[in-house]
Design a protein around this motif. Structure first.
Motif, mmCIF file in Angstrom:
data_model
loop_
_atom_site.group_PDB
_atom_site.id
_atom_site.type_symbol
_atom_site.label_atom_id
_atom_site.label_comp_id
_atom_site.label_asym_id
_atom_site.label_seq_id
_atom_site.Cartn_x
_atom_site.Cartn_y
_atom_site.Cartn_z
ATOM 1 N N ILE A 60 -60.137 59.081 23.124
ATOM 2 C CA ILE A 60 -59.401 59.419 21.995
ATOM 3 C C ILE A 60 -59.270 58.474 21.179
ATOM 4 O O ILE A 60 -58.869 57.210 21.414
ATOM 5 C CB ILE A 60 -58.113 60.253 22.282
ATOM 6 C CG1 ILE A 60 -58.303 61.472 22.846
ATOM 7 C CG2 ILE A 60 -57.201 60.238 21.039
ATOM 8 C CD1 ILE A 60 -58.672 62.570 22.109
ATOM 9 N N LEU A 61 -59.731 58.463 19.710
ATOM 10 C CA LEU A 61 -59.704 57.503 18.883
ATOM 11 C C LEU A 61 -58.864 57.814 17.709
ATOM 12 O O LEU A 61 -59.129 58.849 17.046
ATOM 13 C CB LEU A 61 -61.102 57.161 18.293
ATOM 14 C CG LEU A 61 -60.877 56.012 17.234
ATOM 15 C CD1 LEU A 61 -60.626 54.537 17.834
ATOM 16 C CD2 LEU A 61 -62.340 55.778 16.686
ATOM 17 N N GLU A 62 -57.865 57.239 17.429
ATOM 18 C CA GLU A 62 -57.109 57.395 16.113
ATOM 19 C C GLU A 62 -57.060 56.251 15.342
ATOM 20 O O GLU A 62 -56.789 55.092 15.651
ATOM 21 C CB GLU A 62 -55.489 57.504 16.605
ATOM 22 C CG GLU A 62 -54.521 57.866 15.468
ATOM 23 C CD GLU A 62 -52.959 58.045 15.911
ATOM 24 O OE1 GLU A 62 -52.320 57.257 15.275
ATOM 25 O OE2 GLU A 62 -52.810 58.875 16.499
ATOM 26 N N GLY A 63 -57.678 56.455 14.084
ATOM 27 C CA GLY A 63 -58.029 55.403 13.093
ATOM 28 C C GLY A 63 -57.694 55.794 11.837
ATOM 29 O O GLY A 63 -57.197 57.009 11.324
ATOM 30 N N ASN A 64 -57.625 54.980 10.899
ATOM 31 C CA ASN A 64 -57.879 55.384 9.352
ATOM 32 C C ASN A 64 -58.594 56.305 8.829
ATOM 33 O O ASN A 64 -59.908 56.376 9.314
ATOM 34 C CB ASN A 64 -57.611 53.899 8.755
ATOM 35 C CG ASN A 64 -56.289 53.155 8.960
ATOM 36 O OD1 ASN A 64 -55.463 53.714 9.462
ATOM 37 N ND2 ASN A 64 -56.608 51.829 8.824
ATOM 38 N N VAL A 65 -58.222 56.867 7.726
ATOM 39 C CA VAL A 65 -59.377 57.831 7.277
ATOM 40 C C VAL A 65 -60.419 56.879 6.603
ATOM 41 O O VAL A 65 -60.279 55.614 6.518
ATOM 42 C CB VAL A 65 -58.715 58.581 5.798
ATOM 43 C CG1 VAL A 65 -57.739 59.683 6.604
ATOM 44 C CG2 VAL A 65 -57.910 57.470 4.849
ATOM 45 N N LYS A 66 -61.453 57.356 6.337
ATOM 46 C CA LYS A 66 -62.568 56.793 5.657
ATOM 47 C C LYS A 66 -62.620 55.858 4.548
ATOM 48 O O LYS A 66 -63.111 54.869 4.374
ATOM 49 C CB LYS A 66 -64.097 57.588 5.694
ATOM 50 C CG LYS A 66 -64.257 58.321 7.027
ATOM 51 C CD LYS A 66 -65.671 59.215 6.798
ATOM 52 C CE LYS A 66 -66.141 59.811 8.127
ATOM 53 N NZ LYS A 66 -67.357 60.544 7.861
ATOM 54 N N THR A 67 -62.195 56.394 3.558
ATOM 55 C CA THR A 67 -62.280 55.931 2.237
ATOM 56 C C THR A 67 -60.747 55.595 1.730
ATOM 57 O O THR A 67 -59.871 56.202 2.154
ATOM 58 C CB THR A 67 -62.988 56.454 1.327
ATOM 59 O OG1 THR A 67 -62.286 57.910 1.074
ATOM 60 C CG2 THR A 67 -64.310 56.594 1.913
ATOM 61 N N ASN A 68 -60.629 54.859 0.602
ATOM 62 C CA ASN A 68 -59.532 54.634 -0.211
ATOM 63 C C ASN A 68 -59.046 56.030 -0.756
ATOM 64 O O ASN A 68 -57.857 56.216 -0.510
ATOM 65 C CB ASN A 68 -59.599 53.711 -0.955
ATOM 66 C CG ASN A 68 -59.628 52.217 -0.437
ATOM 67 O OD1 ASN A 68 -59.234 51.909 0.741
ATOM 68 N ND2 ASN A 68 -60.434 51.195 -1.239
ATOM 69 N N SER A 69 -59.749 56.805 -0.983
ATOM 70 C CA SER A 69 -59.560 58.101 -1.623
ATOM 71 C C SER A 69 -58.988 58.773 -0.581
ATOM 72 O O SER A 69 -58.490 60.014 -1.093
ATOM 73 C CB SER A 69 -60.585 58.655 -2.502
ATOM 74 O OG SER A 69 -61.882 58.856 -1.564
ATOM 75 N N GLY A 70 -59.272 58.781 0.420
ATOM 76 C CA GLY A 70 -58.858 59.597 1.763
ATOM 77 C C GLY A 70 -57.203 59.251 2.045
ATOM 78 O O GLY A 70 -56.601 60.332 2.517
ATOM 79 N N PHE A 71 -56.751 58.107 1.470
ATOM 80 C CA PHE A 71 -55.450 57.970 1.897
ATOM 81 C C PHE A 71 -54.623 58.789 0.453
ATOM 82 O O PHE A 71 -54.823 58.423 -0.566
ATOM 83 C CB PHE A 71 -54.807 56.605 1.396
ATOM 84 C CG PHE A 71 -55.336 55.836 2.609
ATOM 85 C CD1 PHE A 71 -54.555 55.463 3.684
ATOM 86 C CD2 PHE A 71 -56.469 54.957 2.853
ATOM 87 C CE1 PHE A 71 -54.750 54.947 4.771
ATOM 88 C CE2 PHE A 71 -57.001 54.441 4.108
ATOM 89 C CZ PHE A 71 -55.924 54.255 4.785
ATOM 90 N N ARG A 72 -53.817 59.893 0.889
ATOM 91 C CA ARG A 72 -53.407 60.654 -0.260
ATOM 92 C C ARG A 72 -52.067 61.403 0.429
ATOM 93 O O ARG A 72 -51.862 61.315 1.433
ATOM 94 C CB ARG A 72 -54.472 61.826 -0.678
ATOM 95 C CG ARG A 72 -54.701 62.527 0.523
ATOM 96 C CD ARG A 72 -56.136 63.258 0.249
ATOM 97 N NE ARG A 72 -56.601 64.444 1.121
ATOM 98 C CZ ARG A 72 -57.031 64.154 2.382
ATOM 99 N NH1 ARG A 72 -57.280 62.835 2.862
ATOM 100 N NH2 ARG A 72 -57.370 65.337 3.185
ATOM 101 N N GLU A 73 -51.488 61.886 -0.616
ATOM 102 C CA GLU A 73 -50.251 62.585 -0.606
ATOM 103 C C GLU A 73 -50.353 64.048 -1.104
ATOM 104 O O GLU A 73 -50.777 64.146 -2.479
ATOM 105 C CB GLU A 73 -48.968 61.785 -1.138
ATOM 106 C CG GLU A 73 -47.624 62.388 -0.727
ATOM 107 C CD GLU A 73 -46.356 61.468 -1.049
ATOM 108 O OE1 GLU A 73 -45.380 61.697 -0.829
ATOM 109 O OE2 GLU A 73 -46.709 60.803 -2.228
#
Length: 394
Positions: free
Chosen positions: A258-271
């Motif tokens: 199981i791998l938990e990591g950040n979203v791929k791109t900066n635009s993937g960080f969102r609210e």
């Protein structure tokens, strides 16, 4: 022996009848001049080869001959370049391309002898019957991904002065046909919503329909991502099960992790703001989860996931897919994959008149055009309404 001036090389006839040209190629670590030889059957042949080398040196295109084979360079590139620049899941796929496909076919060849024709023949063969089990060919998408990786690796070899030209330049790969993703109709979506209470993870399906999250983002969602005052959720992680790197696999142990990591791109960080009804259901879901925590007591491993297994472990993507498949079957809806929920969300938003830029931001796309190209499907009902409006002019 005929000698040229200014270290421009020399040509001589050898005792065995062949001709040899020698030229200077810098100095070794001890400061001794390096001499290299070129051989041929005639003087003209070696003279032409020598002139070509001298011209390359003059133009700055010269590459020092070496005996490195392709597999040696690809292994070096994976460890020294790819591993520090790409996501772990991408690195695992690169390992597969190298060790399962490229190396068995081209790996033993000297890297400086790899030609564009060899690369093209390799892609063609993979398209016809390139699967590891030999059952069929690789898909156009897989070949494109393989090509992109192969091109990066050889481009770095070119930058490092190992090869003069990148033999993957100009390669023709199979055209990837665009597959139309099926979108739930309004009636199908309502039928699915009606059976949501029948599965423990039913609310996860509802939340996905209301937000368009990717399945990995949905599985990675934690309560710390929920803003209870603003009624929003923050998307910053993704969760998936991937194959372990070949260097990490231990005999007898599971080959995946199981791998938990950040979203791929900066635009993937969102609210993402939640609709009031969905937020109310989220609070109900929270109460149900707290009841489970109290019921299992010390057995419960609280990892803070919004959607967790009964004992607190993460819900893996395949488990989430199983939940959707169960609800589809109960509702009598033709099978769709999980990503179709994301498409459905975007389509409903378009049909409701939501601004494209807003939809793009919610989906986490870097460009509005991506949203337009991938997720804006015209439903049959919407097309019928549009045609009726046109018909009013007649």
């Amino acid at each position: 022996m005929n000698k040229n001036g200014n270290n421009e090389g020399s040509i001589r006839k050898r005792a065995n009848g062949y001709w040899e040209a020698r030229y200077s190629d810098g100095f070794n670590e001890k400061g001794k001049q390096i001499q290299r030889s070129i051989y041929g059957k005639t003087r003209k042949e070696v003279a032409d080869k020598l002139n070509a080398v001298l011209y390359q040196k003059q133009c700055g295109d010269y590459v020092t001959p070496n005996k490195m084979i392709l597999s040696e360079w690809l292994t070096m590139w994976l460890h020294n370049y790819a591993q520090i620049t790409v996501r772990p899941s991408t690195y695992i796929s690169y390992e597969g391309y190298v060790y399962n496909h490229i190396n068995p076919t081209l790996g033993n060849r000297p890297i400086q002898q790899i030609t564009p024709v060899m690369v093209q023949n390799f892609y063609n063969q993979k398209f016809e019957c390139g699967r590891v089990d030999g059952s069929s060919g690789l898909s156009p998408k897989t070949i494109r991904n393989l090509h992109n990786m192969f091109h990066q690796a050889l481009e770095q070899a070119k930058i490092n002065g190992i090869i003069r030209n990148n033999p993957t330049d100009g390669a023709v790969i199979p055209k990837q046909e665009k597959k139309e993703m099926r979108v739930l109709s309004v009636s199908e979506q309502m039928a699915l919503m009606n059976v949501i209470p029948l599965h423990r993870l039913g609310f996860a399906i509802m939340l996905d329909l209301a937000t368009g999250l990717r399945i990995g983002e949905l599985c990675a969602l934690k309560w710390s991502d929920v803003n209870f005052k603003k009624h929003t959720i923050k998307i910053s992680r993704t969760l998936q099960r991937i194959k372990k790197s070949m260097n990490e696999i231990v005999s007898g142990e599971c080959t995946t992790a199981i791998l938990e990591g950040n979203v791929k791109t900066n635009s993937g960080f969102r609210e993402i703001p939640l609709p009031d009804k969905i937020f109310e259901r989220l609070l109900e879901h929270r109460q149900n989860q707290l009841a489970e925590i109290n019921y299992y007591g010390e057995l419960y491993q609280n990892n803070n996931y919004v959607f967790a297994m009964p004992l607190g472990n993460c819900v893996e993507p395949h488990t989430m897919r199983d939940a959707l498949n169960y609800l589809l079957e109960v509702a009598g809806i033709e099978h769709i994959n999980f990503h179709a929920l994301r498409h459905t969300f975007a389509t409903r938003a378009i049909e409701s008149g939501v601004n494209i830029k807003t939809i793009s931001d919610i989906l986490g796309h870097s460009q509005v055009q991506i949203t337009m190209d991938l997720y804006c499907h015209s439903s049959l009902d919407l097309m019928r309404d549009s045609m009726n409006k046109v018909a009013e002019l007649f």
